[in-house]
Motif scaffolding. Structure first.
Motif, PDB file in Angstrom:
ATOM      1  N   GLY A  89       0.794  -1.226   0.000  1.00  9.26           N
ATOM      2  CA  GLY A  89       0.000   0.000   0.000  1.00  9.26           C
ATOM      3  C   GLY A  89       0.825   1.275   0.000  1.00  9.26           C
ATOM      4  O   GLY A  89       0.278   2.373  -0.011  1.00  9.26           O
ATOM      5  N   ARG A  90       2.135   1.170   0.083  1.00 11.36           N
ATOM      6  CA  ARG A  90       3.004   2.363   0.144  1.00 11.36           C
ATOM      7  C   ARG A  90       4.442   1.954  -0.104  1.00 11.36           C
ATOM      8  O   ARG A  90       4.767   0.758  -0.074  1.00 11.36           O
ATOM      9  CB  ARG A  90       2.916   3.021   1.526  1.00 11.36           C
ATOM     10  N   LEU A  91       5.275   2.974  -0.294  1.00  8.83           N
ATOM     11  CA  LEU A  91       6.728   2.754  -0.377  1.00  8.83           C
ATOM     12  C   LEU A  91       7.410   3.498   0.764  1.00  8.83           C
ATOM     13  O   LEU A  91       8.408   3.037   1.325  1.00  8.83           O
ATOM     14  CB  LEU A  91       7.261   3.263  -1.722  1.00  8.83           C
ATOM     15  N   GLU A  92       6.836   4.644   1.105  1.00  8.91           N
ATOM     16  CA  GLU A  92       7.421   5.499   2.125  1.00  8.91           C
ATOM     17  C   GLU A  92       7.578   4.749   3.454  1.00  8.91           C
ATOM     18  O   GLU A  92       6.659   4.065   3.903  1.00  8.91           O
ATOM     19  CB  GLU A  92       6.508   6.710   2.333  1.00  8.91           C
ATOM     20  N   GLY A  93       8.741   4.871   4.051  1.00 10.33           N
ATOM     21  CA  GLY A  93       8.976   4.303   5.378  1.00 10.33           C
ATOM     22  C   GLY A  93       9.341   2.828   5.392  1.00 10.33           C
ATOM     23  O   GLY A  93       9.733   2.300   6.435  1.00 10.33           O
ATOM     24  N   LEU A  94       9.210   2.148   4.258  1.00  8.75           N
ATOM     25  CA  LEU A  94       9.537   0.716   4.251  1.00  8.75           C
ATOM     26  C   LEU A  94      11.048   0.514   4.295  1.00  8.75           C
ATOM     27  O   LEU A  94      11.807   1.305   3.740  1.00  8.75           O
ATOM     28  CB  LEU A  94       8.990   0.034   2.988  1.00  8.75           C
TER      29      LEU A  94
END
Ligand code: ASP
Length: 319
Positions: free
Chosen positions: A158-163
């Motif tokens: 659901g996202r890329l940011e912070g992974l």
């Protein structure tokens, strides 16, 4: 890369690399690719590139990338011509530029180029009138691979940011690693590279990554574990003591994976060397491995890229 109007979501004439693309442009390509990925199987070809010609010019072997560019162009309604270095005049000694100029004279709308030398695709793009897409140049960049990796991750997480993304293996010779590092950094992920010292370029930290020489430390708490192939075709000399030893210390198996997050995804750009950088059971783990989905996303991403480089097409027939 050339820039045009600022309100254009993708103001570039070519796609030569991820370096230099803004977060907004990356998101634009991923969103377009996402909508193509959601199209039903067996849908009729679209009219986005109807009447256009795409030439795939491959100076290096490829299965996934070439097929996937071909399918992408055909699904957008383009005519596609495939040229392999082995079967063309390149074998007869024609230079890269001569070949490019010859093809350019036939007025294609896009050239998709793979070449074993870093920088060759950029050089070629300076000599032709049509859009050029880098399908992998030496150990420099492979932008559509990074985009398809990002789309695969985004659809699952659901996202890329912070992974936390651990890129493991032959980073030195990997254009996949380089393009992924640029993209993931632009999108706010935390990138780690994990490899023996001999397979990590000097001053790697300059790329904005954390460097680990040990799988256990490098994989601890990772959301994504991206394995790379040992690229022996680009190695001059010996970089690992033996394949057995390499697998023992750096091959991904369940024991090493245990320190990553419970829901960590396993990725590999292919072609895989089972038993070298990845254990076969891990590669085929239907819950954790998204290697098949990466291939699937490849077509959608390449559709988005070919569409984005064709400004007129973007304003008409797209779904
Ligand atoms: N297929 C990818 C590339 O062309 C990765 C690899 O070959 O290992 O770079």
């Amino acid at each position: 890369m050339d820039s045009g109007a600022t309100n254009d979501p993708f103001p570039h004439r070519h796609l030569l690399g991820i370096e230099g693309l803004s977060r907004r442009e990356i998101v634009y390509l991923l969103d377009r690719a996402d909508s193509y990925a959601n199209q039903p199987r067996g849908a009729a070809p679209l009219a986005v590139l109807r009447g256009r010609t795409v030439i795939n010019l491959f100076f290096e072997n490829s299965t996934r990338t070439r097929t996937s560019f071909e399918l992408a162009a055909k699904r957008l309604g383009a005519d596609v011509i495939n040229m392999q270095a082995q079967t063309s005049s390149i074998k007869k000694g024609e230079t890269l530029i001569d070949t490019a100029m010859t093809l350019n004279a036939m007025r294609p709308d896009a050239l998709v180029v793979r070449h074993p030398e870093s920088g060759a695709v950029q050089l070629l793009s300076e000599k032709v009138d049509c859009a050029v897409v880098n399908a992998g140049d030496g150990s420099h960049e492979h932008p559509t691979q990074a985009l398809l990796d990002a789309l695969t991750i985004r659809r699952r997480k659901g996202r890329l940011e912070g992974l936390v993304v651990a890129i493991c293996g032959d980073v030195s010779h990997s254009r996949v690693a380089r393009s992924n590092i640029y993209l993931l950094n632009a999108m706010g992920a935390h990138v780690r590279v994990v490899a023996p010292r001999t397979l990590i370029p000097a001053a790697m930290e300059r790329f904005g990554v954390d460097v680990f020489y040990d799988m256990k430390r490098g994989l601890t708490g990772a959301d994504i574990v991206m394995m790379l192939r040992l690229q022996t075709e680009r190695m001059h000399g010996s970089f690992v003591p033996s394949i057995r030893e390499y697998f023992h210390f750096f091959g991904l198996d369940y024991a090493k994976l245990a320190v990553a997050k419970d829901d960590a995804l396993i990725m590999h750009p292919g072609p895989m060397n089972r038993g070298v950088e990845i254990d076969t059971e891990v590669a085929d783990d239907i819950d954790r491995s998204v290697i098949r989905q990466q291939v699937e996303m490849g077509v959608a991403v390449r559709m988005a890229c070919l569409e984005a480089l064709n400004r007129e097409a973007r304003t008409s027939a797209a779904p």
